[in-house]
Design an enzyme around this catalytic site. Structure first.
Site, mmCIF file in Angstrom:
data_model
loop_
_atom_site.group_PDB
_atom_site.id
_atom_site.type_symbol
_atom_site.label_atom_id
_atom_site.label_comp_id
_atom_site.label_asym_id
_atom_site.label_seq_id
_atom_site.Cartn_x
_atom_site.Cartn_y
_atom_site.Cartn_z
ATOM 1 N N GLY A 114 0.803 -1.241 0.000
ATOM 2 C CA GLY A 114 0.000 0.000 0.000
ATOM 3 C C GLY A 114 0.822 1.270 0.000
ATOM 4 N N GLY A 116 2.410 2.676 -2.666
ATOM 5 C CA GLY A 116 2.524 3.361 -3.958
ATOM 6 C C GLY A 116 3.562 2.750 -4.868
ATOM 7 N N GLY A 118 3.296 -0.401 -6.128
ATOM 8 C CA GLY A 118 2.734 -1.444 -6.988
ATOM 9 C C GLY A 118 2.829 -2.848 -6.415
ATOM 10 N N SER A 119 2.761 -2.961 -5.071
ATOM 11 C CA SER A 119 2.870 -4.298 -4.455
ATOM 12 C C SER A 119 1.732 -5.206 -4.918
ATOM 13 C CB SER A 119 2.869 -4.189 -2.931
ATOM 14 O OG SER A 119 1.705 -3.506 -2.500
ATOM 15 N N SER A 120 0.509 -4.673 -4.981
ATOM 16 C CA SER A 120 -0.620 -5.546 -5.329
ATOM 17 C C SER A 120 -0.516 -6.004 -6.778
ATOM 18 C CB SER A 120 -1.949 -4.821 -5.088
ATOM 19 O OG SER A 120 -2.006 -3.639 -5.839
ATOM 20 N N ALA A 121 -0.079 -5.119 -7.676
ATOM 21 C CA ALA A 121 0.064 -5.525 -9.079
ATOM 22 C C ALA A 121 1.141 -6.588 -9.211
ATOM 23 C CB ALA A 121 0.417 -4.316 -9.944
ATOM 24 N N ALA A 122 2.272 -6.401 -8.511
ATOM 25 C CA ALA A 122 3.369 -7.373 -8.621
ATOM 26 C C ALA A 122 2.931 -8.739 -8.107
ATOM 27 C CB ALA A 122 4.587 -6.870 -7.848
ATOM 28 N N ASP A 164 -0.281 -0.138 -13.525
ATOM 29 C CA ASP A 164 0.549 -0.899 -12.581
ATOM 30 C C ASP A 164 0.778 -2.327 -13.089
ATOM 31 O OD1 ASP A 164 -0.159 1.390 -11.166
ATOM 32 O OD2 ASP A 164 -0.297 0.354 -9.255
#
Ligand code: MEV
Length: 327
Positions: A114, A116, A118-122, A164
């Site tokens: 969270g 910024g 791009g953890s969720s996209a990765a 992302d």
């Protein structure tokens, strides 16, 4: 067993405005998430996550307990993290012909959650690829990027761009405008990141910008101004004019602040980086809390950030040409 990894990203320009069809230029950085997928004999899914700037957690879902993991982060972030993984598994099952076999998933990530970057996209990109391969499919990168976008879009209630997920899948610098996604190359761009230790709620921040844009014509114009700035940024990048890239990053930060997505901690870190000589500095990603990106190769900027009261950690990060990678 299948293992895939994918990188995080910073936005040189254009976050938020990209949700409304303006162009954006994100760029993959050498912090990665790795997902290991192993099929199980039953139909349960067991997820173990490490290093997501948490202490680590294990949770079982779909036929399992669905317990909330015992970690010290807001529910909304944990729910979102599990939502991305659940969505990724669903898409991977579909790509593999609809199997409902169980899974053991282990996620390890260098990318703060969270923040910024791009953890969720990765995690989503790497998870779709690892799970699909574990179940016998071998989708190409365009398909993975598209499926990962669909996952983000559904977790973020339809308020997501392809930026992302495309950037994480392809690596390097990319340009996104609606569904037109292109890789621009892999120039040598040095970054320093400042992290305030917090996290922003992407859904809420995107909704906040939408309501300003709907309410005020000048907020609408601000979003369009970000798009114009991105066009100039693309030219500056192509010319190798990093001084101009930096100036435009500064301008972009000002426009994001006007749209209500900066904060005292992000502004403090931006100014600490600029005062120490960065060519430009701006928040990256959804904002609220999390990270700023400074364009510089000077170690004094990292030192200045480390001493800034708002900064919990500073990292040097380089652009990475490597997007989704099968390990
Ligand atoms: C979040 O990393 C970037 C936003 O532009 C949302 C999106 O593009 O999906 C705020």
């Amino acid at each position: 067993m299948a293992i895939s990894s994918a990188p995080g990203k910073v936005y040189l320009f254009g976050e938020h405005a990209v949700v409304y069809g303006e162009p954006a230029i994100p760029c993959a950085i050498d912090l990665r998430a790795r997902v290991q997928a192993t099929a199980r004999d039953d139909n349960r899914v067991r997820l173990t996550a490490r290093d997501l700037s948490l202490n680590g957690f294990t949770v079982e879902f779909r036929g399992g307990h669905g317990d909330r993991p015992d970690v010290d982060v807001p529910d909304v972030l944990v729910e979102a993290a599990v939502g991305y993984v659940d969505g990724a598994i669903e898409h991977a099952r579909e790509l593999a012909g609809g199997t409902d076999d169980g899974l053991e998933l282990t996620i390890e990530s260098d990318i703060p959650l969270g923040a910024g970057l791009g953890s969720s996209a990765a995690v989503t990109v790497a998870a779709i690829d690892a799970v699909a391969r574990e179940f016998g499919a071998s989708p190409d990168k365009e398909v993975i990027a598209d499926r990962a976008y669909q996952v983000e879009s559904s977790v973020q209630s339809g308020e997501a761009s392809r930026a992302d997920t495309y950037c994480s899948t392809m690596g390097g610098v990319v340009r996104i405008e609606g569904s037109d996604c292109r890789r621009l190359g892999e120039p040598d761009i040095p970054f320093v990141l400042g992290y305030d230790g917090g996290a922003g709620d992407t859904g809420q921040l995107v909704a906040g910008v939408r309501s300003l844009r709907d309410r005020y014509p000048f907020a609408h114009a601000t979003v369009e101004a970000v798009g114009e700035l991105v066009e100039r940024g693309e030219t500056a990048l192509a010319d190798g004019d990093l001084a101009e890239v930096g100036r435009l990053m500064n301008f972009n930060h000002g426009l994001l602040a006007a749209l209500g997505v900066s904060s005292r901690t992000l502004d403090d870190m931006v100014w600490a980086a600029r005062d120490a000589g960065a060519l430009g500095a701006k928040l990256t990603g959804a904002g609220g809390h999390g990270c700023i990106v400074a364009l510089t190769d000077s170690s004094s900027v990292k030192t200045a950030l480390e001493h800034a009261p708002s900064c919990e950690a500073a990292y040097e990060a380089d652009l990475t040409p490597t997007g989704l990678h099968r390990e």
